[in-house]
Design an enzyme around this catalytic site. Structure first.
Site, PDB file in Angstrom:
ATOM      1  N   TRP A   1       0.890  -1.185   0.000  1.00  0.00           N
ATOM      2  CA  TRP A   1       0.000   0.000   0.000  1.00  0.00           C
ATOM      3  C   TRP A   1       0.911   1.213   0.000  1.00  0.00           C
ATOM      4  CZ3 TRP A   1      -5.372  -1.709   0.581  1.00  0.00           C
ATOM      5  CH2 TRP A   1      -6.325  -0.725   0.277  1.00  0.00           C
TER       6      TRP A   1
ATOM      7  N   HIS B   1      -0.972   2.731  -3.449  1.00  0.00           N
ATOM      8  CA  HIS B   1      -0.992   4.175  -3.700  1.00  0.00           C
ATOM      9  C   HIS B   1      -0.918   4.488  -5.186  1.00  0.00           C
ATOM     10  CE1 HIS B   1      -0.995   5.919   0.294  1.00  0.00           C
ATOM     11  NE2 HIS B   1      -0.181   4.957   0.685  1.00  0.00           N
TER      12      HIS B   1
ATOM     13  N   ASP C   1       5.625   8.596   1.888  1.00  0.00           N
ATOM     14  CA  ASP C   1       6.218   7.475   2.629  1.00  0.00           C
ATOM     15  C   ASP C   1       7.732   7.474   2.491  1.00  0.00           C
ATOM     16  OD1 ASP C   1       4.008   6.350   3.798  1.00  0.00           O
ATOM     17  OD2 ASP C   1       3.600   4.979   2.129  1.00  0.00           O
TER      18      ASP C   1
ATOM     19  N   ARG D   1       9.380   9.936   4.834  1.00  0.00           N
ATOM     20  CA  ARG D   1       8.884   9.909   6.203  1.00  0.00           C
ATOM     21  C   ARG D   1       9.972  10.196   7.228  1.00  0.00           C
ATOM     22  NH1 ARG D   1       3.835   6.552   6.671  1.00  0.00           N
ATOM     23  NH2 ARG D   1       3.594   6.286   8.898  1.00  0.00           N
TER      24      ARG D   1
ATOM     25  N   HIS E   1      -0.704  10.217   8.394  1.00  0.00           N
ATOM     26  CA  HIS E   1      -1.071   9.148   7.456  1.00  0.00           C
ATOM     27  C   HIS E   1      -2.280   8.329   7.913  1.00  0.00           C
ATOM     28  CE1 HIS E   1       2.766   9.178   4.940  1.00  0.00           C
ATOM     29  NE2 HIS E   1       2.991  10.077   5.880  1.00  0.00           N
TER      30      HIS E   1
ATOM     31  N   HIS F   1      -1.320  11.161  -1.681  1.00  0.00           N
ATOM     32  CA  HIS F   1      -0.987  10.068  -0.765  1.00  0.00           C
ATOM     33  C   HIS F   1      -2.092   9.839   0.277  1.00  0.00           C
ATOM     34  CE1 HIS F   1       1.862   7.298   1.091  1.00  0.00           C
ATOM     35  NE2 HIS F   1       1.410   7.737   2.242  1.00  0.00           N
TER      36      HIS F   1
ATOM     37  N   ASP G   1      -4.169   6.537   1.606  1.00  0.00           N
ATOM     38  CA  ASP G   1      -4.149   6.037   2.991  1.00  0.00           C
ATOM     39  C   ASP G   1      -5.550   5.921   3.577  1.00  0.00           C
ATOM     40  OD1 ASP G   1      -1.439   5.569   3.375  1.00  0.00           O
ATOM     41  OD2 ASP G   1      -1.032   7.571   4.161  1.00  0.00           O
TER      42      ASP G   1
ATOM     43  N   HIS H   1      -5.810   2.204   8.447  1.00  0.00           N
ATOM     44  CA  HIS H   1      -5.355   3.572   8.727  1.00  0.00           C
ATOM     45  C   HIS H   1      -6.439   4.386   9.430  1.00  0.00           C
ATOM     46  CE1 HIS H   1      -1.420   4.207   6.465  1.00  0.00           C
ATOM     47  NE2 HIS H   1      -1.691   2.923   6.336  1.00  0.00           N
TER      48      HIS H   1
ATOM     49  N   HIS I   1      -1.589  -5.322   9.791  1.00  0.00           N
ATOM     50  CA  HIS I   1      -1.454  -4.103   8.994  1.00  0.00           C
ATOM     51  C   HIS I   1      -0.706  -4.387   7.685  1.00  0.00           C
ATOM     52  CE1 HIS I   1      -1.516   0.384   8.834  1.00  0.00           C
ATOM     53  NE2 HIS I   1      -0.568   0.138   7.938  1.00  0.00           N
TER      54      HIS I   1
ATOM     55  N   ASP J   1      -1.653  -3.887   3.874  1.00  0.00           N
ATOM     56  CA  ASP J   1      -0.829  -2.983   3.067  1.00  0.00           C
ATOM     57  C   ASP J   1      -0.323  -3.685   1.821  1.00  0.00           C
ATOM     58  OD1 ASP J   1      -0.779  -0.523   4.220  1.00  0.00           O
ATOM     59  OD2 ASP J   1       1.181  -0.729   5.156  1.00  0.00           O
TER      60      ASP J   1
END
Ligand code: NAG
Ligand code: NAG
Length: 399
Positions: A22, A27, A67, A70, A80, A142, A146, A152, A175, A179
C-alpha cells in the site's frame, strides 16, 4: 543505457514481496485510476505544480513520496492515519467512541485531506506559492490512498501493526497483510487476458507499463466499468449537513478553522472528553463521511473474531496511540519465531472472501474516483453559470 537483470528485478521483487505495497502498488493504483478520470484541463495544472516536463507527467510517480520521505519529515508520520479511540468491540463499531480521536489536533489523515485541499485552493487563487502547493499536492495524492486502507482508520493495536498473523507460510502482522500481502497475491494471480489493452484510450494512456497494469485493467473491467459503474458517482457525494448552519459549507482555510472552532465550542466539547476533535466535513469535501463505511470493514471483516479468543488472543496488546509504522520496515519473517500459535489468514474464509468480493479492488477504485473528484473540483476550468455549483466530479472513460 543497459539495465542489468539486477536493476530490473529488484523493484519487481520489492513490489511483490508484499512489505511495501500500500506504500507502492496500492498508492500508485489509486493515483493511476484518478489520472484516467481527470478533466482535460486538470492534468496540465498538476504537471505545472509538480514541475514535470509536459508529456512525462503522471501523478502515480509521486504517490509514495510521503512514505519515502517519512524519515526526513517525522512530524508528518501521524498525518497518514486517524486513530479512532474505543472503536471496538466490533459490535458497535464506533467511529470514534465517546473519547473521540487519538493524537494531536489536526494531525491526522482526514484533516490532512482538508488542509491540503485548502492549500491547493489557495494556489488556484494565487494566495499560496508553488512550493507549498507542490508539497500539498503530493500529500493529498498520498492521503486519499491512505484513507482507503481501513487499518489507517483505527487506533486498535497500532492499526494492526501489533497483531501477528500468518499468511500461508509467512509470518506478518495484520497491517502489513492489508498494506501488501493481499494486494501482491491478487496482482500475481490476475488472469492472463488482462495483459491485452482494453478498448479505452484513456485507460491505456494512464497505464505506465508496470507489473500491476493487468491488475488495474481487471479492476476496471470487472469493477468500475461494469458492476460499480452506476454507483461510482455516488462515492463523491457528501451528506447534507444535518444542521441548517451555513458555516458548515464554507470552504478555504479560514472557513475550515472557523468550522473547527464552531464545532469545538458549541457541539463536540460536550461529547468528547479525552480525545481530539477533527475538522467537520463540508458539503463538498467530506473525508469523515467517506471513511466511515471503510472503517466498518475493520469490524465486519478485517479483525477476525478468532483474534479475540484463545489461543490467539495471547498476542501482546499495545494500547499506545500512534500507529508508528513505517512502510518498508514491516516485520516479515519466513519462520515463525514466536511461541504462541498464529492465526493463518490465507484461507477461503478470509483471503478468499477478500478476493471473491473484490474488497481491496473496490477500496482502490473508491480512492481513485475520490482523488480524481477532488482534483477536478480544485483545478478544473469550470463554468458555474452553465454547470451549477462546483463540487467533486469525474469525467467518463467512454470517449
Ligand atoms: C497542512 O499542510 C502543510 C503543507 O503541506 C503542512 O506544512 C502542514 O503541516 C499541514 N498541517 C496540517 C494540520 O495538516
Ligand atoms: C478475462 O477472462 C475472465 C475469465 O477468466 C473473464 O471473466 C473476463 O471477462 C475476461 N476479461 C476480458 C477483458 O476479456
Amino acid at each position: 543505457m543497459r539495465l542489468s537483470a539486477f536493476t530490473v528485478l529488484l523493484p519487481i521483487l520489492s513490489y511483490l514481496d508484499g512489505a511495501t505495497a500500500w506504500g507502492a502498488v496500492g498508492h500508485e493504483v489509486v493515483a493511476t485510476i484518478a489520472q484516467m478520470y481527470l478533466h482535460p484541463t486538470v492534468l496540465p495544472k498538476l504537471c505545472e505544480i509538480l514541475d514535470f516536463a509536459p508529456g512525462e507527467c503522471h501523478i502515480a510517480s509521486v504517490a509514495t513520496w510521503a512514505d519515502q520521505h517519512r524519515m526526513q519529515m517525522r512530524w508528518s508520520a501521524s498525518l497518514h492515519y486517524v486513530g479512532a479511540l474505543d472503536d471496538y468491540p466490533s459490535k458497535t463499531c464506533a467511529f470514534p467512541g465517546s473519547r473521540g480521536w487519538a493524537g494531536s489536533r489536526q494531525i491526522n489523515v482526514l484533516d490532512g485531506i482538508r488542509n491540503t485541499s485548502s492549500l491547493l485552493q489557495g494556489w488556484v487563487n494565487h494566495d499560496v506559492n508553488d512550493d507549498v502547493a507542490e508539497e500539498a499536492l503530493k500529500f493529498l495524492i498520498h492521503f486519499v490512498g491512505d484513507m482507503h486502507q481501513p487499518l489507517h482508520l483505527t487506533g486498535r493495536d497500532r492499526g494492526g501493526n501489533s497483531v501477528k498473523v500468518r499468511f500461508g507460510r509467512r509470518v506478518t502482522n495484520l497491517h502489513s497483510l492489508w498494506d501488501g500481502f493481499l494486494i501482491a497475491k491478487a496482482v500475481r494471480e490476475v488472469p492472463r487476458n488482462y495483459s491485452r489493452p482494453l478498448p479505452y484510450p484513456k485507460v491505456e494512456r494512464a497505464l505506465r507499463g508496470t507489473i500491476y497494469d493487468s491488475y488495474i485493467r481487471r479492476l476496471l473491467w470487472e469493477g468500475l466499468l461494469n458492476p460499480w459503474a452506476t454507483e461510482a458517482e455516488s462515492w463523491l457525494g457528501c451528506p447534507t449537513p444535518s444542521t441548517t448552519d451555513g458555516s458548515l459549507s464554507s470552504s478555504g482555510l479560514l472557513g475550515m478553522m472557523h468550522n473547527a472552532y464552531y464545532y469545538t465550542g458549541k457541539l463536540v466539547q460536550s461529547i468528547i472528553k479525552d480525545g481530539v476533535e477533527i475538522i467537520p466535513d463540508s458539503d463538498t469535501i467530506c473525508p469523515y463521511a467517506w471513511s466511515k463505511p471503510i472503517h466498518e470493514l475493520n469490524c465486519d471483516l478485517i479483525w477476525p473474531k478468532e483474534i479475540d479468543e484463545p489461543p490467539y488472543n495471547t498476542v501482546s496488546f499495545d494500547d499506545s496511540f500512534g500507529h508508528d509504522h513505517s512502510h518498508g520496515d514491516h516485520e516479515v519473517f519466513m519462520e515463525d519465531e514466536s511461541k504462541s500459535p498464529l492465526l493463518n489468514l490465507d484461507t477461503p474464509e478470509y483471503a478468499g472472501r477478500v478476493y471473491r468480493e473484490m474488497i481491496i479492488e473496490k477500496l482502490l477504485a473508491q480512492g481513485g474516483i475520490r482523488l480524481a473528484g477532488l482534483l477536478n473540483y480544485l483545478f478544473a476550468d469550470y463554468d458555474e453559470d452553465t454547470f451549477g455549483p462546483r463540487r467533486p466530479f469525474i469525467t467518463t472513460l467512454n470517449v
